[in-house]
Write an enzyme that holds these catalytic residues in place. Structure first.
Site, short mmCIF file in Angstrom:
data_model
loop_
_atom_site.label_atom_id
_atom_site.label_comp_id
_atom_site.label_asym_id
_atom_site.label_seq_id
_atom_site.Cartn_x
_atom_site.Cartn_y
_atom_site.Cartn_z
N SER A 135 2.42 -3.89 5.73
CA SER A 135 2.86 -2.92 4.60
C SER A 135 2.90 -1.36 4.93
CB SER A 135 1.58 -3.02 3.47
OG SER A 135 1.59 -2.08 2.74
N LYS A 161 6.95 -4.75 4.57
CA LYS A 161 7.13 -4.23 3.17
C LYS A 161 7.00 -2.71 3.20
CE LYS A 161 2.95 -4.01 0.07
NZ LYS A 161 1.69 -5.17 -0.50
N LYS A 163 6.57 0.59 0.67
CA LYS A 163 6.08 1.04 -0.67
C LYS A 163 7.39 1.99 -1.27
CE LYS A 163 1.75 -0.24 -0.71
NZ LYS A 163 1.37 -0.94 -1.89
N ASP A 188 7.03 -2.74 -2.72
CA ASP A 188 6.03 -2.65 -3.71
C ASP A 188 5.80 -1.46 -4.26
OD1 ASP A 188 3.56 -3.05 -4.95
OD2 ASP A 188 2.36 -3.29 -3.18
N GLU A 213 7.17 -6.13 -5.45
CA GLU A 213 5.92 -6.43 -5.86
C GLU A 213 5.62 -5.38 -6.85
OE1 GLU A 213 3.16 -6.58 -2.52
OE2 GLU A 213 1.52 -6.10 -3.80
N ASP A 238 0.68 -8.43 -8.55
CA ASP A 238 -0.65 -8.01 -7.84
C ASP A 238 -1.39 -7.43 -8.74
OD1 ASP A 238 -2.31 -6.46 -6.22
OD2 ASP A 238 -1.15 -5.23 -4.98
N LYS A 262 -5.49 -11.08 -4.20
CA LYS A 262 -6.50 -10.43 -3.35
C LYS A 262 -7.80 -10.76 -3.70
CE LYS A 262 -3.68 -6.28 -2.70
NZ LYS A 262 -3.27 -4.83 -3.27
N GLY A 290 -3.63 -6.85 0.92
CA GLY A 290 -4.78 -6.43 1.46
C GLY A 290 -4.93 -5.10 0.81
O1 OSB Z 1 -0.59 -2.58 -3.45
O2 OSB Z 1 -0.95 -4.07 -1.83
C1 OSB Z 1 -1.16 -3.05 -2.34
C2 OSB Z 1 -3.35 -0.90 -0.07
C3 OSB Z 1 -4.14 -0.28 -1.04
C4 OSB Z 1 -4.12 -0.50 -2.50
C5 OSB Z 1 -2.88 -1.28 -2.69
C6 OSB Z 1 -2.27 -1.94 -1.83
C7 OSB Z 1 -2.29 -1.82 -0.45
C8 OSB Z 1 -1.60 -2.35 0.59
C9 OSB Z 1 -2.23 -2.56 1.87
O3 OSB Z 1 -0.49 -2.48 0.37
C10 OSB Z 1 -2.05 -3.79 2.71
C11 OSB Z 1 -2.85 -3.80 4.04
O4 OSB Z 1 -4.12 -3.96 3.82
O5 OSB Z 1 -2.10 -3.85 5.00
MG MG Z 2 0.43 -4.37 -4.11
#
Ligand code: OSB
Ligand code: MG
Length: 368
Positions: A135, A161, A163, A188, A213, A238, A262, A290
């Site tokens: 990510s 992924k 953001k 995401d 996402e 999520d 999660k 994560g």
């Molecule tokens: O939206 O998935 C999310 C990290 C902190 C808060 C929200 C998210 C995330 C990540 C991290 O996308 C993914 C990872 O742990 O590698």
């Molecule tokens: Mg997410």
């Protein structure tokens, strides 16, 4: 299993590079590490509540409060037979899923050890390796993002992924697709859009994304259903899925076609498994999200991601994607095929290195 002692620590660890989402930018990990001692076994859990209530209403402070004032007093010096009994003992405490998850993980890790079982096996895992994705946060420029993607693809990650947020979306995805027409790519938004943005979001259908996402607000199942009906790209939820009931509602309404589970967000391993089982029954694939966990939380994630319906690459990257030195040995490494090996030792299956844990501890309380 008689619970002799519980320890809470607040830790802080610097990330290798800052992580930015539509919710904000983070430079370091702050987390609560829970340790349970029960009949000579030791179990660890990691609370993924963050410093600020952006991703979730829980924070480090609310979790510390609920753990120390309510959860620990209920279970300390009690004989709790099984994970199921542990869950029902604490079920009076509503909400606070991340606090629930952390203490349940610690109990189940210790329990697996007494049962001489790896956590993965105890949960019903069927894989020796889990698929690893990465990510990537919002970057200063598209050039920097492309460099990052190149670097992670070279290391072997199988899915990227990125953001997104308003003003960092369509053009960025277009340029990434131009540079990498074939990679497995998803986005995401962490709830950065509203249903009024439907027209723009529909443009994403052009880019052959694996999924989008959490495009809309964190409790907006009805609007997600409307958006999904207008989009070809599968929506993955999520933030909108804190429990089984919301997963049921989402699938009945058609709010998504994929669910990111999660463990912290849904209140623990047993609840994660229930959502997994329900989705499997409905033919809906899940994957493990994560929260930039330390090796402790990562071990928990790897174990649950070994279940059969975790069918898409997970946000579980190698230790060195996050930290220069992880809390566990061996650290999690990426295999050449872009997977991470599921530990086969007892419990979480990795050793928590005590002096490293001590070094990053900011605050500690032992309950005896
Ligand atoms: O939206 O998935 C999310 C990290 C902190 C808060 C929200 C998210 C995330 C990540 C991290 O996308 C993914 C990872 O742990 O590698
Ligand atoms: Mg997410």
């Amino acid at each position: 299993m008689f619970i002799d002692e519980v320890e809470l620590r607040e830790i802080q660890m610097e990330y290798i590079s800052p992580f930015e989402t539509s919710l904000g930018r983070e430079y370091y990990k702050r987390a609560i590490i829970v340790k349970i001692e029960a009949q000579g076994s030791e179990g660890f859990g990691e609370c993924v509540a963050e410093e600020s209530p952006w991703y979730s209403y829980e924070t480090i402070e609310t979790a510390w409060h609920v753990l120390s004032q309510f959860m620990i007093p209920i279970i300390l010096k009690k004989d709790v037979e099984s994970p199921g009994a542990f869950l029902s003992t604490l079920s009076r405490i509503r909400g606070h899923n991340m606090a629930h998850a952390a203490i349940e993980e610690a109990f189940i890790d210790a329990y697996a050890e007494t049962r001489k079982t790896p956590l993965s096996k105890l949960l019903g895992g069927v894989r020796n390796r889990i698929e690893s994705g990465v990510s990537i946060g919002i970057q200063e420029s598209v050039e920097k993002l492309l460099k990052n993607i190149e670097n992670y693809m070279d290391q072997g990650y199988r899915r990227i992924k990125i953001k997104i947020k308003p003003q960092w979306d369509l053009e960025v995805v277009e340029k990434v697709r131009e540079a990498y027409p074939e990679i497995s790519l998803m986005v995401d938004a962490n709830g950065a859009y509203t249903i009024k943005d439907s027209k723009n979001l529909q443009e994403l259908d052009k880019y052959n994304l694996l999924m989008i996402e959490q495009p809309l607000d964190y409790d907006d199942l009805v609007d997600h259903a409307e958006l999904q009906s207008k989009m070809k790209t599968p929506i993955c939820l999520d933030e909108s899925i804190p429990n089984l009931s919301s997963a049921q509602t989402a699938l009945k309404l058609g709010s998504c076609r994929i669910i990111n589970i999660k463990v912290g967000r849904v209140g623990g391993l047993q609840k994660a498994k229930r959502i997994h089982d329900y989705c499997q029954e409905k033919g809906v694939p899940v994957w493990c999200g994560g929260m930039l966990e330390t090796g402790i939380g990562r071990a928990i994630n790897v174990a649950i991601a070994s279940l059969p319906n975790y069918k898409l690459p997970n946000d579980i990257s190698a230790s060195n994607r996050y930290y220069s030195e992880d809390l566990v040995e061996p650290p999690f490494q990426l295999n050449r095929d872009g997977s991470i090996t599921v530990p086969q030792k007892l419990g979480i299956g990795v050793e928590v290195v005590k002096d490293r844990l001590e070094k990053v501890t900011k605050k500690k309380r032992v309950f005896t």
